[in-house]
Scaffold this active site. Sequence first.
Site, PDB file in Angstrom:
ATOM      1  N   GLU A   3     -34.956 -16.323 -55.533  1.00  0.00           N
ATOM      2  CA  GLU A   3     -35.038 -15.836 -56.959  1.00  0.00           C
ATOM      3  C   GLU A   3     -34.562 -14.735 -57.097  1.00  0.00           C
ATOM      4  O   GLU A   3     -34.062 -13.995 -56.147  1.00  0.00           O
ATOM      5  CB  GLU A   3     -36.629 -15.975 -57.336  1.00  0.00           C
ATOM      6  CG  GLU A   3     -36.938 -17.555 -57.173  1.00  0.00           C
ATOM      7  CD  GLU A   3     -38.639 -17.806 -57.785  1.00  0.00           C
ATOM      8  OE1 GLU A   3     -39.039 -16.718 -58.467  1.00  0.00           O
ATOM      9  OE2 GLU A   3     -39.114 -18.653 -57.400  1.00  0.00           O
ATOM     10  N   ARG A 262     -40.643 -28.762 -63.114  1.00  0.00           N
ATOM     11  CA  ARG A 262     -40.927 -28.233 -61.633  1.00  0.00           C
ATOM     12  C   ARG A 262     -42.393 -28.051 -61.609  1.00  0.00           C
ATOM     13  O   ARG A 262     -43.225 -28.057 -62.620  1.00  0.00           O
ATOM     14  CB  ARG A 262     -40.458 -26.544 -61.736  1.00  0.00           C
ATOM     15  CG  ARG A 262     -38.843 -26.598 -62.207  1.00  0.00           C
ATOM     16  CD  ARG A 262     -37.966 -27.023 -60.928  1.00  0.00           C
ATOM     17  NE  ARG A 262     -38.248 -26.321 -59.797  1.00  0.00           N
ATOM     18  CZ  ARG A 262     -37.483 -25.015 -59.618  1.00  0.00           C
ATOM     19  NH1 ARG A 262     -36.822 -24.418 -60.667  1.00  0.00           N
ATOM     20  NH2 ARG A 262     -37.662 -24.387 -58.477  1.00  0.00           N
TER      21      ARG A 262
END
Length: 275
Positions: A3, A262
């Site tokens: 990320e 997700r």
Amino acid sequence: MPEGPEIRRAADEVEKALQTSKVLEVSFAFEALRDYESLFANSEVVRVETKGKAMLIRFNNGYTIYSHNQLYGKWYVRKSYNYPKTNRQLRLAIHNEKKSALLYSASDIEVLRDEEVDFHPFISKVGPDLLNEHVTVKDLTERFTSNRFCKRKWTSLLLDQAFLAGIGNYLRSEILFVAGIHPELRPIDCTTHQIEKAAEAVITLMNRSYKTGGITVDPHLAERLKAKGEKRSQYRHFVFNREGKPCRVDGTEIRKITAASRRCYYCPTCQAKMI
Ligand SMILES: [Zn+2]
């Protein structure tokens, strides 16, 4: 999957390595980019910027190398012309006398003139990157409550790179927990206090994760849990990957749901639904 904080750490490492001396050589695996290679000999790296999961390597020759790691890209920094043992494909190599910065597996690499960068399809759309730009709680609360975003669920917004750059799946669950927001809510459903807490949580958790290499619980708690013998994978998050485990605040069992395709984790007590 990396990320924003992980990409920013990789960018720091690449920047440090490439700023030690002038570039000797740049090589690209993709045929279409080979003509650019000669432009970079003897150039200098001015800085390495990130925009979410994209990296912009700025050279003093008026060119920028754009790369996006997607799911598989990985940077290695090694001594000059030393290559790691890996089955990955080398896609971009930047060498100077001391160091080599090597990008493997990424397929999204481009050479841009500096003035083209802002018009690049990804860069022109992507939201603010907190690890690269000065973004305040006020800027974020305005963004969260704007007409453009306020009626979409937090769970979809937080993964949308046009909303904020660099937030991925673990940060999404952690931010909502720290802000005390149920995953089914939208900004428009939240109190001013919750909106402010969400803005603070985004800033705090992005920066903390960047500094710690992916740990989102506060440092005191991390130390305490570590002293008890917990492994990094057990103590690093408040709720993410902790289905069925007790909430660190009140002991409620952490739940797992699917949101925007997700997995998402939350505490039903700390993140009560109040519509
Ligand atoms: Zn709780």
